[in-house]
Scaffold this motif. Structure first.
Motif, mmCIF file in Angstrom:
data_model
loop_
_atom_site.group_PDB
_atom_site.id
_atom_site.type_symbol
_atom_site.label_atom_id
_atom_site.label_comp_id
_atom_site.label_asym_id
_atom_site.label_seq_id
_atom_site.Cartn_x
_atom_site.Cartn_y
_atom_site.Cartn_z
ATOM 1 N N VAL A 58 0.877 -1.179 0.000
ATOM 2 C CA VAL A 58 0.000 0.000 0.000
ATOM 3 C C VAL A 58 0.907 1.219 0.000
ATOM 4 O O VAL A 58 1.702 1.413 0.913
ATOM 5 C CB VAL A 58 -0.914 0.022 1.238
ATOM 6 N N THR A 59 0.809 2.049 -1.032
ATOM 7 C CA THR A 59 1.720 3.185 -1.176
ATOM 8 C C THR A 59 1.074 4.523 -0.855
ATOM 9 O O THR A 59 1.765 5.529 -0.737
ATOM 10 C CB THR A 59 2.265 3.234 -2.611
ATOM 11 N N LEU A 116 -4.109 -1.124 9.205
ATOM 12 C CA LEU A 116 -2.877 -1.313 8.444
ATOM 13 C C LEU A 116 -2.335 0.001 7.892
ATOM 14 O O LEU A 116 -1.124 0.231 7.882
ATOM 15 C CB LEU A 116 -3.135 -2.296 7.295
ATOM 16 N N VAL A 117 -3.224 0.876 7.411
ATOM 17 C CA VAL A 117 -2.783 2.113 6.756
ATOM 18 C C VAL A 117 -2.758 3.299 7.703
ATOM 19 O O VAL A 117 -2.530 4.434 7.268
ATOM 20 C CB VAL A 117 -3.678 2.433 5.534
ATOM 21 N N ALA A 118 -2.973 3.071 8.988
ATOM 22 C CA ALA A 118 -2.967 4.179 9.950
ATOM 23 C C ALA A 118 -1.690 5.022 9.864
ATOM 24 O O ALA A 118 -1.759 6.257 9.935
ATOM 25 C CB ALA A 118 -3.182 3.641 11.363
ATOM 26 N N PRO A 119 -0.483 4.417 9.702
ATOM 27 C CA PRO A 119 0.721 5.258 9.586
ATOM 28 C C PRO A 119 0.700 6.179 8.374
ATOM 29 O O PRO A 119 1.300 7.263 8.404
ATOM 30 C CB PRO A 119 1.849 4.224 9.477
ATOM 31 N N LEU A 120 0.045 5.767 7.297
ATOM 32 C CA LEU A 120 -0.048 6.643 6.129
ATOM 33 C C LEU A 120 -1.080 7.738 6.344
ATOM 34 O O LEU A 120 -0.935 8.848 5.826
ATOM 35 C CB LEU A 120 -0.406 5.827 4.890
ATOM 36 N N LEU A 121 -2.140 7.425 7.076
ATOM 37 C CA LEU A 121 -3.164 8.427 7.365
ATOM 38 C C LEU A 121 -2.680 9.439 8.386
ATOM 39 O O LEU A 121 -3.068 10.612 8.352
ATOM 40 C CB LEU A 121 -4.434 7.749 7.876
ATOM 41 N N THR A 162 5.586 5.177 12.950
ATOM 42 C CA THR A 162 5.396 4.491 11.674
ATOM 43 C C THR A 162 5.920 3.059 11.707
ATOM 44 O O THR A 162 6.111 2.444 10.670
ATOM 45 C CB THR A 162 6.115 5.248 10.542
ATOM 46 N N LEU A 163 6.162 2.524 12.897
ATOM 47 C CA LEU A 163 6.570 1.131 13.010
ATOM 48 C C LEU A 163 5.376 0.286 13.404
ATOM 49 O O LEU A 163 4.541 0.705 14.199
ATOM 50 C CB LEU A 163 7.678 0.974 14.058
ATOM 51 N N ASP A 164 5.306 -0.901 12.843
ATOM 52 C CA ASP A 164 4.210 -1.790 13.200
ATOM 53 C C ASP A 164 4.527 -2.507 14.508
ATOM 54 O O ASP A 164 5.535 -2.248 15.161
ATOM 55 C CB ASP A 164 3.920 -2.792 12.070
ATOM 56 N N PHE A 190 6.541 0.505 8.030
ATOM 57 C CA PHE A 190 5.265 0.295 7.352
ATOM 58 C C PHE A 190 5.455 0.020 5.873
ATOM 59 O O PHE A 190 4.665 -0.687 5.258
ATOM 60 C CB PHE A 190 4.367 1.524 7.535
ATOM 61 N N SER A 191 6.515 0.556 5.285
ATOM 62 C CA SER A 191 6.706 0.402 3.841
ATOM 63 C C SER A 191 6.839 -1.060 3.431
ATOM 64 O O SER A 191 6.664 -1.386 2.271
ATOM 65 C CB SER A 191 7.938 1.196 3.387
#
Length: 666
Positions: A281-282, A517-522, A528-530, A536-537
């Motif tokens: 997811v980018t 899953l996309v919370a760090p992008l939002l 930004t670590l899971d 996340f990347s």
């Protein structure tokens, strides 16, 4: 006819995702109790049956997919019977009953079944039982259950009439036309007597499913006066009724713990699809405001390293795990917390009589069998009052309570376990009732993965048809021409607030997982670590394509179209417009401004003639301005229905009025 012999009928099913097959298997399983034998086949297996020579009654269960299409498994069959050279009496010998599955929220309700039904009638086939059309929008079981209940007597009468017809033919062959019709009278009397015997026999079979316990026998607590019915409480007449409940099927699998070695299989390895891809997811964007009723997200996937082929309007499926907290909660309730990392081996029992038992990733369990799960949970419940209530919810008498407190309330499996705390189902029962899991009997699978995949069913509301390894279907909103290597889709986060039947709020399985899953992008400012400390990347999601055969743009880019889609329904249309723009630029000859002007002929004529507007041109005279002038003349001639000379005079007038102005150069 000997009533003890098993009488055969042909049972065909046509399924897209498993519902029709599950219902056919239920019919197959019940047939024996009624003295019948179902010869069951997928409708695509035309080498195993022959309707052209079939003498016994035929039962067909068929679903509908897409925009009213028959399932993929029925396409060859439908093509065959739609042959226009077939005579109108081609199936005159055939007796059949058909159960169609569909969803009235879609325009062509049960059209797969209706198509087959209509064509069989056109070819001379006769109904021995009325066609049933089950609606998943309100609950398949509302039609499926009574349709199956009535099927048995109809089958027996059809088989008896078939035998009577054969006997009659023999009599006609043996007796001349001048003889007395007495033999016919004798056979009619025998037929009447045998039909009556069949009715009594069928009623006897049904009576075995009637619960003989009365409320007094199980020490139910008398509800307080004015008590309202709820998930856990019933009121008269249900609470005082003898109940017709489904028969409890025999166990057909066994589960053995194997220890804690090895690694978990990846999500994508548990799907039988051949074209499954793991893609990152980018991009993630929240499209709605924080105070919106629904939260809509736009996600972008990078598919550049795959051979994922699609068109705007196609769907794709996301394979997701269950909520980890709910998996732990389920393990705790089942007393399996210490076994969470154990491998288990799932095997089919050697003495099973269940037809077509297969443990693989393609197995699915559907809405129709939810009642069977409730029935199985009855046997795992120790409290008498709770047991009685579960019996009511899976009974014919409690159908309205089932719809109100389970289906319509979106109650999930965990909610049931909280509501009925004395219910302690075994792992064997859960796997048998909910799934046909893929397994390798040499090494097994980890228990927490089994529970995880069970959870796709367990967490999801009973009102939805959920396969075990959940592949949630989404529609892409992107164009592979406009943004090659990228896949975009929009979805609303599905949320179920807490209520009397649901102690805690829950999110949908797939949308909840994607949102987390996309919370760090939002929210890039946050960590930004899971949970495993990875960037996340590196996170990827497994997907596989689900092409749509009809919901595509017209092949001719010049054909106009109208799109209507409120909310997230607009997403595929964004892809439509992007694709049309890109494909037009790709295949059409070079376009000049004069070509574009012609596309807006009516607007140009209105501005110049009706609104007394102005027209400005700036640029090259020889290759552009002259071409634009010629286009304006053509427009005026066409819109005024005048000849070209008259149109040229009007253009000259516009020049004189200084409303057609040019700043051009050679």
């Amino acid at each position: 006819m000997c009533c003890n012999s098993k009488r055969r009928f042909l049972l065909l099913y046509a399924t897209q995702k498993g519902q029709a097959k599950a219902i056919a298997e239920e019919i197959w399983q019940q047939a024996g109790a009624h003295g019948l034998e179902a010869d069951m086949h997928c409708i695509s297996e035309m080498d195993k049956y022959n309707l052209e020579t079939e003498k016994d009654p035929v039962v067909i269960v068929i679903s509908t997919t897409g925009t009213g299409d028959p399932p993929d498994t029925a396409r060859k069959f439908v093509k065959k019977i739609q042959d226009t050279t077939l005579p109108p009496d081609h199936f005159a010998h055939l007796q059949y009953g058909l159960l169609g599955l569909g969803d009235s929220e879609y325009m062509f309700f049960c059209n797969g079944g209706k198509t087959v039904d209509r064509r069989l009638q056109e070819l001379g086939a006769q109904h021995f039982y009325d066609t049933g059309l089950a609606d998943d929008c309100v609950g398949l079981e509302l039609v499926v259950d009574p349709w199956i209940d009535g099927l048995w007597l109809a089958l027996k009468e059809a088989l008896l009439l078939q035998k009577e017809k054969e006997d009659m033919n023999n009599v006609v062959d043996a007796v001349t036309s001048s003889l007395s019709p007495a033999p016919h009278v004798v056979h009619e009397l025998n037929l009447s007597s045998e039909v009556q015997n069949l009715k009594l026999e069928d009623e006897g079979a049904r009576s075995s499913d009637v619960l003989s316990q009365k409320p007094d026998d199980i020490n139910l607590v008398t509800p307080a006066r004015n008590t309202e019915p709820s998930l856990v409480n019933s009121v008269p007449p249900v609470s005082q009724s003898a109940l017709n409940i489904p028969a409890l099927p025999p166990e057909y699998i066994e589960v053995q713990f194997q220890g804690t070695y090895g690694k978990n299989p990846h999500l994508s390895s548990l799907i039988s699809e051949e074209t499954t891809f793991e893609v990152p997811v980018t991009k993630a964007v929240q499209l709605t405001r924080e105070d919106a009723i629904k939260t809509a997200l736009l996600l972008e996937l990078d598919i550049s390293d795959t051979v994922f082929d699609y068109q705007p309007g196609d769907a794709f499926c996301v394979i997701c795990p269950n909520n980890a907290n709910e998996v732990e909660e389920l393990l705790h309730i089942l007393g399996l917390s210490e076994k969470g990392d154990d491998f288990v081996c799932v095997k089919v029992k050697q003495d099973t009589k269940k037809k077509g038992v297969l443990i693989d990733g393609g197995g699915k369990m559907w809405m129709f069998l939810f009642l069977a799960l409730l029935r199985a949970l009855v046997e795992c419940t120790s409290d008498a009052g709770e047991k009685r209530r579960l019996q009511e919810l899976c009974s014919r008498q409690g159908a309205s309570d089932y719809m109100r407190f389970i289906r319509d309330s979106n109650v999930c499996f965990l909610d049931l376990l909280h509501a009925f705390p004395s219910c302690k189902p075994s792992l064997n029962l859960l796997i048998a009732e909910i799934s046909k899991l893929r397994t390798d009997t040499r090494s097994g699978l980890k228990l927490n993965w089994h529970i995880c995949f069970l959870g796709h069913y367990l967490q999801e509301p009973f009102s939805q048809a959920i396969p075990v390894v959940r592949a949630f279907e989404l529609i892409d909103e992107s164009s592979n021409l406009y943004q090659p290597g990228k896949l975009h889709f929009v979805f609303n986060i599905v949320e179920f607030p807490a209520c009397p039947t649901r102690p805690v709020s829950r999110k949908g399985v797939c949308t909840g997982w994607l949102t987390e899953l996309v919370a760090p992008l939002l929210h890039p400012s946050k960590n930004t670590l899971d949970t495993k400390g990875e960037s996340f990347s590196t996170a990827k999601i497994p997907i596989f394509p689900r092409p749509n055969n009809t919901f595509h743009l017209p092949a001719d880019p010049s054909v106009p179209f109208i799109m209507v889609g409120p909310g997230t329904g607009i997403s595929p249309f964004i892809g439509f417009l992007q694709h049309r723009e890109s494909s037009t630029a790709e295949v059409a000859p070079p376009k000049y401004v004069q070509d574009i002007i012609r596309l807006y002929a009516k607007e140009v004529a209105r501005v110049l003639l009706e609104e007394k507007g102005y027209f400005y041109i700036c640029g090259d005279k020889k290759h552009m301005a002259d071409g634009v002038s010629a286009a304006v003349v053509d427009i005026l001639s066409m819109e005024m229905e005048a000849d070209k000379l008259e149109a040229m005079k009007i253009l000259a007038m516009l020049r004189e009025e200084r409303r057609y102005l040019q700043d051009v150069w050679s």
